[in-house]
Motif scaffolding. Structure first.
Motif, PDB file in Angstrom:
ATOM      1  N   MET A 119      52.152  53.785  46.228  1.00 29.81           N
ATOM      2  CA  MET A 119      50.908  53.559  46.743  1.00 29.81           C
ATOM      3  C   MET A 119      49.796  53.822  45.654  1.00 29.81           C
ATOM      4  SD  MET A 119      50.613  54.572  50.895  1.00 29.81           S
ATOM      5  CE  MET A 119      51.871  53.625  52.066  1.00 29.81           C
ATOM      6  N   VAL A 120      48.715  52.865  45.828  1.00 29.30           N
ATOM      7  CA  VAL A 120      47.488  53.272  45.127  1.00 29.30           C
ATOM      8  C   VAL A 120      46.863  54.090  46.002  1.00 29.30           C
ATOM      9  CG1 VAL A 120      45.423  52.368  44.122  1.00 29.30           C
ATOM     10  CG2 VAL A 120      47.613  50.956  43.540  1.00 29.30           C
ATOM     11  N   VAL A 121      46.239  55.333  45.399  1.00 34.80           N
ATOM     12  CA  VAL A 121      45.792  56.183  46.334  1.00 34.80           C
ATOM     13  C   VAL A 121      43.928  56.208  46.076  1.00 34.80           C
ATOM     14  CG1 VAL A 121      45.481  58.846  46.985  1.00 34.80           C
ATOM     15  CG2 VAL A 121      47.620  57.684  46.426  1.00 34.80           C
ATOM     16  N   PHE A 122      43.486  56.003  47.005  1.00 31.76           N
ATOM     17  CA  PHE A 122      41.991  56.199  46.966  1.00 31.76           C
ATOM     18  C   PHE A 122      41.210  57.639  47.556  1.00 31.76           C
ATOM     19  CE2 PHE A 122      42.760  51.830  46.928  1.00 31.76           C
ATOM     20  CZ  PHE A 122      41.497  51.095  46.182  1.00 31.76           C
ATOM     21  N   PHE A 123      40.843  58.160  46.680  1.00 30.65           N
ATOM     22  CA  PHE A 123      40.248  59.620  46.981  1.00 30.65           C
ATOM     23  C   PHE A 123      38.648  59.578  47.200  1.00 30.65           C
ATOM     24  CE2 PHE A 123      43.962  60.404  44.255  1.00 30.65           C
ATOM     25  CZ  PHE A 123      44.543  61.399  44.799  1.00 30.65           C
ATOM     26  N   ALA A 124      38.487  59.397  48.555  1.00 27.95           N
ATOM     27  CA  ALA A 124      36.923  59.035  48.886  1.00 27.95           C
ATOM     28  C   ALA A 124      36.744  60.332  49.495  1.00 27.95           C
ATOM     29  CB  ALA A 124      37.131  58.018  50.071  1.00 27.95           C
ATOM     30  N   GLY A 125      35.168  60.155  49.654  1.00 27.26           N
ATOM     31  CA  GLY A 125      34.322  61.371  50.177  1.00 27.26           C
ATOM     32  C   GLY A 125      33.946  62.593  49.217  1.00 27.26           C
ATOM     33  N   GLY A 126      34.251  62.463  47.957  1.00 25.08           N
ATOM     34  CA  GLY A 126      33.927  63.456  46.964  1.00 25.08           C
ATOM     35  C   GLY A 126      34.908  64.633  47.164  1.00 25.08           C
ATOM     36  N   THR A 127      34.008  65.911  47.143  1.00 26.40           N
ATOM     37  CA  THR A 127      34.780  67.125  47.418  1.00 26.40           C
ATOM     38  C   THR A 127      34.435  67.462  48.853  1.00 26.40           C
ATOM     39  OG1 THR A 127      32.853  68.495  47.094  1.00 26.40           O
ATOM     40  CG2 THR A 127      34.188  67.833  45.125  1.00 26.40           C
ATOM     41  N   GLY A 137      34.393  65.495  41.810  1.00 25.73           N
ATOM     42  CA  GLY A 137      35.389  64.908  43.028  1.00 25.73           C
ATOM     43  C   GLY A 137      36.663  64.471  41.862  1.00 25.73           C
ATOM     44  N   VAL A 138      36.519  63.554  40.973  1.00 26.78           N
ATOM     45  CA  VAL A 138      37.476  62.986  40.213  1.00 26.78           C
ATOM     46  C   VAL A 138      38.201  64.187  39.315  1.00 26.78           C
ATOM     47  CG1 VAL A 138      36.322  62.228  38.268  1.00 26.78           C
ATOM     48  CG2 VAL A 138      38.274  60.791  38.956  1.00 26.78           C
ATOM     49  N   ALA A 139      37.470  65.028  38.847  1.00 27.87           N
ATOM     50  CA  ALA A 139      37.952  66.111  38.056  1.00 27.87           C
ATOM     51  C   ALA A 139      38.739  66.934  38.656  1.00 27.87           C
ATOM     52  CB  ALA A 139      36.820  66.886  37.483  1.00 27.87           C
ATOM     53  N   LEU A 140      38.165  67.197  40.120  1.00 27.30           N
ATOM     54  CA  LEU A 140      39.104  67.921  40.934  1.00 27.30           C
ATOM     55  C   LEU A 140      40.246  67.387  41.383  1.00 27.30           C
ATOM     56  CD1 LEU A 140      39.407  70.387  42.895  1.00 27.30           C
ATOM     57  CD2 LEU A 140      38.037  69.211  44.657  1.00 27.30           C
ATOM     58  N   ARG A 141      40.251  66.156  41.962  1.00 27.20           N
ATOM     59  CA  ARG A 141      41.666  65.445  42.244  1.00 27.20           C
ATOM     60  C   ARG A 141      42.679  65.225  40.888  1.00 27.20           C
ATOM     61  NH1 ARG A 141      40.550  67.481  46.616  1.00 27.20           N
ATOM     62  NH2 ARG A 141      39.308  66.293  48.257  1.00 27.20           N
ATOM     63  N   ALA A 142      41.990  65.199  39.944  1.00 30.17           N
ATOM     64  CA  ALA A 142      42.906  64.885  38.551  1.00 30.17           C
ATOM     65  C   ALA A 142      43.766  66.110  38.378  1.00 30.17           C
ATOM     66  CB  ALA A 142      42.000  64.304  37.418  1.00 30.17           C
ATOM     67  N   ILE A 143      42.968  67.148  38.249  1.00 31.95           N
ATOM     68  CA  ILE A 143      43.721  68.588  38.227  1.00 31.95           C
ATOM     69  C   ILE A 143      44.613  68.921  39.297  1.00 31.95           C
ATOM     70  CG2 ILE A 143      43.057  70.917  37.959  1.00 31.95           C
ATOM     71  CD1 ILE A 143      40.390  70.037  36.737  1.00 31.95           C
ATOM     72  N   LEU A 191      27.989  68.297  33.999  1.00 36.44           N
ATOM     73  CA  LEU A 191      28.421  69.535  33.387  1.00 36.44           C
ATOM     74  C   LEU A 191      29.692  70.151  34.185  1.00 36.44           C
ATOM     75  CD1 LEU A 191      28.067  71.549  31.134  1.00 36.44           C
ATOM     76  CD2 LEU A 191      26.131  72.568  32.706  1.00 36.44           C
ATOM     77  N   THR A 192      29.578  70.139  35.514  1.00 35.16           N
ATOM     78  CA  THR A 192      30.351  70.868  36.538  1.00 35.16           C
ATOM     79  C   THR A 192      31.886  70.355  36.050  1.00 35.16           C
ATOM     80  OG1 THR A 192      29.176  71.478  38.040  1.00 35.16           O
ATOM     81  CG2 THR A 192      31.222  71.449  38.878  1.00 35.16           C
ATOM     82  N   ALA A 193      31.894  68.980  36.148  1.00 41.11           N
ATOM     83  CA  ALA A 193      33.135  68.235  35.990  1.00 41.11           C
ATOM     84  C   ALA A 193      33.745  68.374  34.362  1.00 41.11           C
ATOM     85  CB  ALA A 193      32.950  66.697  36.157  1.00 41.11           C
ATOM     86  N   SER A 194      32.802  68.588  33.468  1.00 42.34           N
ATOM     87  CA  SER A 194      33.057  68.867  32.155  1.00 42.34           C
ATOM     88  C   SER A 194      33.570  70.242  31.943  1.00 42.34           C
ATOM     89  CB  SER A 194      31.829  68.656  31.163  1.00 42.34           C
ATOM     90  OG  SER A 194      31.294  67.338  31.218  1.00 42.34           O
ATOM     91  N   ILE A 195      33.355  71.092  32.516  1.00 43.45           N
ATOM     92  CA  ILE A 195      33.782  72.649  32.400  1.00 43.45           C
ATOM     93  C   ILE A 195      35.294  72.641  33.031  1.00 43.45           C
ATOM     94  CG2 ILE A 195      33.521  74.801  33.120  1.00 43.45           C
ATOM     95  CD1 ILE A 195      30.459  74.545  32.563  1.00 43.45           C
ATOM     96  N   MET A 196      35.055  72.090  34.231  1.00 43.55           N
ATOM     97  CA  MET A 196      36.764  71.984  34.841  1.00 43.55           C
ATOM     98  C   MET A 196      37.635  71.477  34.144  1.00 43.55           C
ATOM     99  SD  MET A 196      35.573  70.999  38.662  1.00 43.55           S
ATOM    100  CE  MET A 196      37.219  70.838  39.196  1.00 43.55           C
ATOM    101  N   CYS A 197      37.237  70.228  33.457  1.00 42.78           N
ATOM    102  CA  CYS A 197      38.193  69.421  32.709  1.00 42.78           C
ATOM    103  C   CYS A 197      38.659  70.297  31.233  1.00 42.78           C
ATOM    104  CB  CYS A 197      37.778  68.025  32.141  1.00 42.78           C
ATOM    105  SG  CYS A 197      37.716  66.636  33.410  1.00 42.78           S
ATOM    106  N   MET A 198      37.597  70.983  30.667  1.00 40.93           N
ATOM    107  CA  MET A 198      37.956  71.863  29.580  1.00 40.93           C
ATOM    108  C   MET A 198      38.955  73.103  30.023  1.00 40.93           C
ATOM    109  SD  MET A 198      35.133  73.548  27.131  1.00 40.93           S
ATOM    110  CE  MET A 198      34.387  74.677  28.203  1.00 40.93           C
ATOM    111  N   GLU A 199      38.491  73.729  31.126  1.00 39.33           N
ATOM    112  CA  GLU A 199      39.271  74.707  31.597  1.00 39.33           C
ATOM    113  C   GLU A 199      40.731  74.371  31.911  1.00 39.33           C
ATOM    114  OE1 GLU A 199      37.095  76.488  34.576  1.00 39.33           O
ATOM    115  OE2 GLU A 199      35.825  77.705  33.531  1.00 39.33           O
TER     116      GLU A 199
END
Length: 230
Positions: A119-127, A137-143, A191-199
């Motif tokens: 299935m293609v999964v839609f992650f709605a509603g942010g965090t 939201g996309v950084a969190l779900r990707a991780i 910035l929040t998403a950038s730092i999450m992706c970096m960490e």
């Protein structure tokens, strides 16, 4: 880049086309066509959609920030319901996961529920919380979902050292590190998403939504834009 699981971030404004609000069905059908190409190759695709085609709450001073962000979360749910149905009509199986209950319209997010049976999964509603953007939201779900890459389909064809609309001599990067993006304030994501992706060493790829087969190529690892390395 070889990819088996990706998260695709789409802006709500992009889905509205020239109308700038609501949906442009032809645009969404074209996105669905391209995603289907990648899904047919066995690649797992998650989708996060912004809500800017309905709501830009941060531009209003008349509404409490928490309430404005909650409206924005619901805008992303509406977008995912619509786009999910277009995907279904194109022959794909989909599911919509949200971090809060939406009756029978979506299912409550759980890592164990995602990417079942192709299935293609839609992650709605942010965090699910205010003060966090769909970038976060996309950084969190990707991780969480252990994706190989975040794919950012934008109105621009990559990351530049300055705004190419203002500076015709702006330089486009083929590759750049997330640290450089932060240091140079290039605002690929917030910035929040950038730092999450970096960490968490989560790479990103920026490419043009309007390029022919740009989404299909990006999902299959052919990036004609900028790769942001972790």
């Amino acid at each position: 880049m070889e990819m088996k699981r990706v998260l695709l971030k789409l802006s709500g404004e992009a889905l509205a086309g020239d109308k700038k609000t609501g949906f442009d069905e032809a645009t969404v059908k074209e996105v669905a066509r391209q995603v289907k190409i990648a899904v047919s190759e066995g690649i797992e695709v998650g989708v996060v959609i912004g809500g800017g085609n309905f709501w830009r709450g941060r531009e209003s001073n008349a509404i409490d920030r928490t309430k404005a962000d909650q409206i924005g979360m619901l805008a992303t749910v509406m977008n995912c319901i619509y786009v999910s149905e277009i995907f279904r009509s194109s022959g794909m199986d989909t599911q919509i996961l949200t971090p809060f209950e939406c009756g029978s319209m979506t299912k409550l997010f759980s890592k164990d529920r995602a990417f079942k049976r192709g299935m293609v999964v839609f992650f709605a509603g942010g965090t699910g919380h205010p003060y966090f953007s769909t970038d976060t939201g996309v950084a969190l779900r990707a991780i969480e979902m252990e994706a190989d890459c975040i794919l950012l389909a934008k109105a621009i064809d990559g990351v530049y050292d300055s705004d190419p609309k203002v500076n015709p001599a702006a330089k486009k990067y083929d590759t750049i590190t997330i640290q450089e993006v932060i240091d140079k304030q290039l605002a690929v994501v917030d910035l929040t998403a950038s730092i999450m992706c970096m960490e968490h060493k989560m790479p990103m790829a920026v490419f043009s939504l309007n390029e022919k087969n740009g989404i299909a190529d990006a999902i299959q690892g052919r990036i004609n834009g900028t790769i942001v390395t972790a």
